[in-house]
Design a protein around this motif. Sequence first.
Motif, PDB file in Angstrom:
ATOM      1  N   GLY A  49      41.206 -44.441  52.112  1.00  0.00           N
ATOM      2  CA  GLY A  49      39.798 -44.130  51.965  1.00  0.00           C
ATOM      3  C   GLY A  49      39.380 -42.808  52.551  1.00  0.00           C
ATOM      4  O   GLY A  49      38.216 -42.412  52.429  1.00  0.00           O
ATOM      5  N   PHE A  50      40.320 -42.090  53.194  1.00  0.00           N
ATOM      6  CA  PHE A  50      39.997 -40.804  53.811  1.00  0.00           C
ATOM      7  C   PHE A  50      40.685 -39.660  53.070  1.00  0.00           C
ATOM      8  O   PHE A  50      41.772 -39.819  52.515  1.00  0.00           O
ATOM      9  N   ASP A  51      40.025 -38.526  53.089  1.00  0.00           N
ATOM     10  CA  ASP A  51      40.588 -37.304  52.510  1.00  0.00           C
ATOM     11  C   ASP A  51      40.795 -36.303  53.635  1.00  0.00           C
ATOM     12  O   ASP A  51      39.899 -36.099  54.464  1.00  0.00           O
ATOM     13  N   ALA A  52      41.990 -35.706  53.706  1.00  0.00           N
ATOM     14  CA  ALA A  52      42.306 -34.720  54.741  1.00  0.00           C
ATOM     15  C   ALA A  52      42.638 -33.387  54.092  1.00  0.00           C
ATOM     16  O   ALA A  52      43.389 -33.336  53.116  1.00  0.00           O
ATOM     17  N   GLN A  53      42.084 -32.305  54.647  1.00  0.00           N
ATOM     18  CA  GLN A  53      42.334 -30.965  54.139  1.00  0.00           C
ATOM     19  C   GLN A  53      42.689 -30.033  55.295  1.00  0.00           C
ATOM     20  O   GLN A  53      42.007 -30.022  56.317  1.00  0.00           O
ATOM     21  N   ALA A  54      43.767 -29.264  55.129  1.00  0.00           N
ATOM     22  CA  ALA A  54      44.130 -28.285  56.160  1.00  0.00           C
ATOM     23  C   ALA A  54      43.017 -27.250  56.288  1.00  0.00           C
ATOM     24  O   ALA A  54      42.525 -26.726  55.287  1.00  0.00           O
ATOM     25  N   VAL A  55      42.614 -26.982  57.528  1.00  0.00           N
ATOM     26  CA  VAL A  55      41.479 -26.084  57.716  1.00  0.00           C
ATOM     27  C   VAL A  55      41.777 -24.941  58.679  1.00  0.00           C
ATOM     28  O   VAL A  55      41.154 -23.892  58.603  1.00  0.00           O
ATOM     29  N   MET A  56      42.741 -25.108  59.585  1.00  0.00           N
ATOM     30  CA  MET A  56      43.028 -24.064  60.560  1.00  0.00           C
ATOM     31  C   MET A  56      44.509 -24.056  60.914  1.00  0.00           C
ATOM     32  O   MET A  56      45.184 -25.083  60.845  1.00  0.00           O
ATOM     33  N   ASN A  57      45.008 -22.880  61.319  1.00  0.00           N
ATOM     34  CA  ASN A  57      46.387 -22.745  61.772  1.00  0.00           C
ATOM     35  C   ASN A  57      46.456 -22.779  63.291  1.00  0.00           C
ATOM     36  O   ASN A  57      45.514 -22.376  63.988  1.00  0.00           O
ATOM     37  N   ASP A  58      47.593 -23.246  63.805  1.00  0.00           N
ATOM     38  CA  ASP A  58      47.794 -23.271  65.251  1.00  0.00           C
ATOM     39  C   ASP A  58      49.280 -23.101  65.537  1.00  0.00           C
ATOM     40  O   ASP A  58      50.136 -23.322  64.663  1.00  0.00           O
ATOM     41  N   GLU A  59      49.592 -22.722  66.760  1.00  0.00           N
ATOM     42  CA  GLU A  59      50.984 -22.604  67.195  1.00  0.00           C
ATOM     43  C   GLU A  59      51.061 -22.900  68.683  1.00  0.00           C
ATOM     44  O   GLU A  59      50.206 -22.462  69.461  1.00  0.00           O
ATOM     45  N   LEU A  60      52.067 -23.660  69.077  1.00  0.00           N
ATOM     46  CA  LEU A  60      52.328 -23.892  70.496  1.00  0.00           C
ATOM     47  C   LEU A  60      53.309 -22.838  70.993  1.00  0.00           C
ATOM     48  O   LEU A  60      54.281 -22.503  70.309  1.00  0.00           O
ATOM     49  N   LEU A  61      53.048 -22.321  72.198  1.00  0.00           N
ATOM     50  CA  LEU A  61      53.944 -21.357  72.818  1.00  0.00           C
ATOM     51  C   LEU A  61      54.325 -21.847  74.209  1.00  0.00           C
ATOM     52  O   LEU A  61      53.564 -22.557  74.876  1.00  0.00           O
ATOM     53  N   LEU A  62      55.505 -21.455  74.649  1.00  0.00           N
ATOM     54  CA  LEU A  62      55.923 -21.744  76.010  1.00  0.00           C
ATOM     55  C   LEU A  62      55.079 -20.895  76.961  1.00  0.00           C
ATOM     56  O   LEU A  62      54.932 -19.686  76.767  1.00  0.00           O
ATOM     57  N   LEU A  84      56.687 -25.045  83.634  1.00  0.00           N
ATOM     58  CA  LEU A  84      56.246 -24.401  82.406  1.00  0.00           C
ATOM     59  C   LEU A  84      55.648 -25.455  81.476  1.00  0.00           C
ATOM     60  O   LEU A  84      55.774 -26.650  81.719  1.00  0.00           O
ATOM     61  N   SER A  85      55.021 -24.996  80.392  1.00  0.00           N
ATOM     62  CA  SER A  85      54.468 -25.960  79.437  1.00  0.00           C
ATOM     63  C   SER A  85      54.447 -25.356  78.047  1.00  0.00           C
ATOM     64  O   SER A  85      54.699 -24.151  77.860  1.00  0.00           O
ATOM     65  N   LEU A  86      54.145 -26.192  77.080  1.00  0.00           N
ATOM     66  CA  LEU A  86      53.925 -25.765  75.701  1.00  0.00           C
ATOM     67  C   LEU A  86      52.481 -26.090  75.346  1.00  0.00           C
ATOM     68  O   LEU A  86      52.078 -27.255  75.384  1.00  0.00           O
ATOM     69  N   LEU A  87      51.707 -25.052  75.025  1.00  0.00           N
ATOM     70  CA  LEU A  87      50.290 -25.232  74.739  1.00  0.00           C
ATOM     71  C   LEU A  87      49.878 -24.424  73.521  1.00  0.00           C
ATOM     72  O   LEU A  87      50.525 -23.435  73.163  1.00  0.00           O
ATOM     73  N   SER A  88      48.783 -24.831  72.911  1.00  0.00           N
ATOM     74  CA  SER A  88      48.236 -24.124  71.760  1.00  0.00           C
ATOM     75  C   SER A  88      47.782 -22.723  72.155  1.00  0.00           C
ATOM     76  O   SER A  88      47.210 -22.509  73.230  1.00  0.00           O
ATOM     77  N   VAL A  89      48.024 -21.772  71.273  1.00  0.00           N
ATOM     78  CA  VAL A  89      47.575 -20.395  71.537  1.00  0.00           C
ATOM     79  C   VAL A  89      46.059 -20.326  71.693  1.00  0.00           C
ATOM     80  O   VAL A  89      45.532 -19.436  72.368  1.00  0.00           O
ATOM     81  N   TRP A  90      45.347 -21.278  71.060  1.00  0.00           N
ATOM     82  CA  TRP A  90      43.890 -21.284  71.163  1.00  0.00           C
ATOM     83  C   TRP A  90      43.425 -21.612  72.576  1.00  0.00           C
ATOM     84  O   TRP A  90      42.332 -21.213  72.992  1.00  0.00           O
ATOM     85  N   THR A  91      44.221 -22.361  73.329  1.00  0.00           N
ATOM     86  CA  THR A  91      43.766 -22.872  74.625  1.00  0.00           C
ATOM     87  C   THR A  91      43.992 -21.910  75.779  1.00  0.00           C
ATOM     88  O   THR A  91      43.500 -22.158  76.890  1.00  0.00           O
ATOM     89  N   ILE A  92      44.720 -20.829  75.553  1.00  0.00           N
ATOM     90  CA  ILE A  92      45.114 -19.968  76.682  1.00  0.00           C
ATOM     91  C   ILE A  92      44.552 -18.560  76.589  1.00  0.00           C
ATOM     92  O   ILE A  92      44.945 -17.683  77.356  1.00  0.00           O
TER      93      ILE A  92
END
Length: 300
Positions: A156-169, A242-250
């Motif tokens: 019953g749900f429709d999903a559409q890609a809307v944004m790009n992301d990448e995790l970095l060390l 160390l960690s792996l986090l989204s480029v958006w968060t840092i």
Amino acid sequence: MALNVHQLHIFYTVADRGSFSAAAQTLHMTQPAVTMQVQALEERFGTKLLNRTTKRLDLTEAGHRLLPQARKAVELMRDTDEMMTQYIEELKGRLQFAASLTIGEYVLPRLLGSFLRRFPEISVDMKVMNTTEIIEAVAHQGLDFGIIEAPCDVPGFDAQAVMNDELLLIAPADHPFASREQVSLEEAIGEPLVLREKGSGTRQIMEEELQRHGITEKQLRVVSEFGSTGAVKSAVEAGLGLSLLSVWTIKHELALGLLKPVRISGVSFRRQFYSVRLRSSLLPIPAVALLGELKELSHD
């Protein structure tokens, strides 16, 4: 030379009003300006469109042929103007949606500013939830849509890609990795790691990609797990690991030089964020506008 729709509008008004002076008054133009534009149109077609006498103004055969097309052009412009006016008027009101933790806390606050400046009549009510809660809220609590960190395969749900992301060390500024652009996978998993909690979208992406490279959870030196990205960043800054986090968060920490992103050679933690909505519902125009804006901004 391209056909000038403005000139068609002037020609139609002259023919409809029966004189250059009446057309000029209707169009809020000077009579010489109206005459000049009609003459330019005649030059464009290479034929007379109007016969001018001291007593009357008559259409030539070419003018009669052109008049219906000019009328259509004027009506199209009028309809387009009305449609866009209605569209802008509909871009008002309250937009209610939900976003998962990373998106709601770090991504959207950076991107919503330009959207709200462009459409100041829209107000945003954004709830920050996990994916399960978002699906429930969209289905039963009247939210327009949600933005989540992984594809949604819910009936019953429709999903559409809307944004790009990448995790970095992510390493603290005084770590040996901070002076390097990339490290090997073996070097990375040999370091103590501070990670998001199990079940988070960030942790899921990390685990799935490492599994593709033959690395199991048991091979990782996980020293701490936290339920928020902010806590993970603080722990990395403090030297816990160390960690792996989204480029958006840092972005803030990178600008201040507190953290350093490092790529792992041969490994890519790329993903997409998805908008989800009920398939049986139509997105309101403000929601369509916002999602379109997010796609453009996130690809800049």
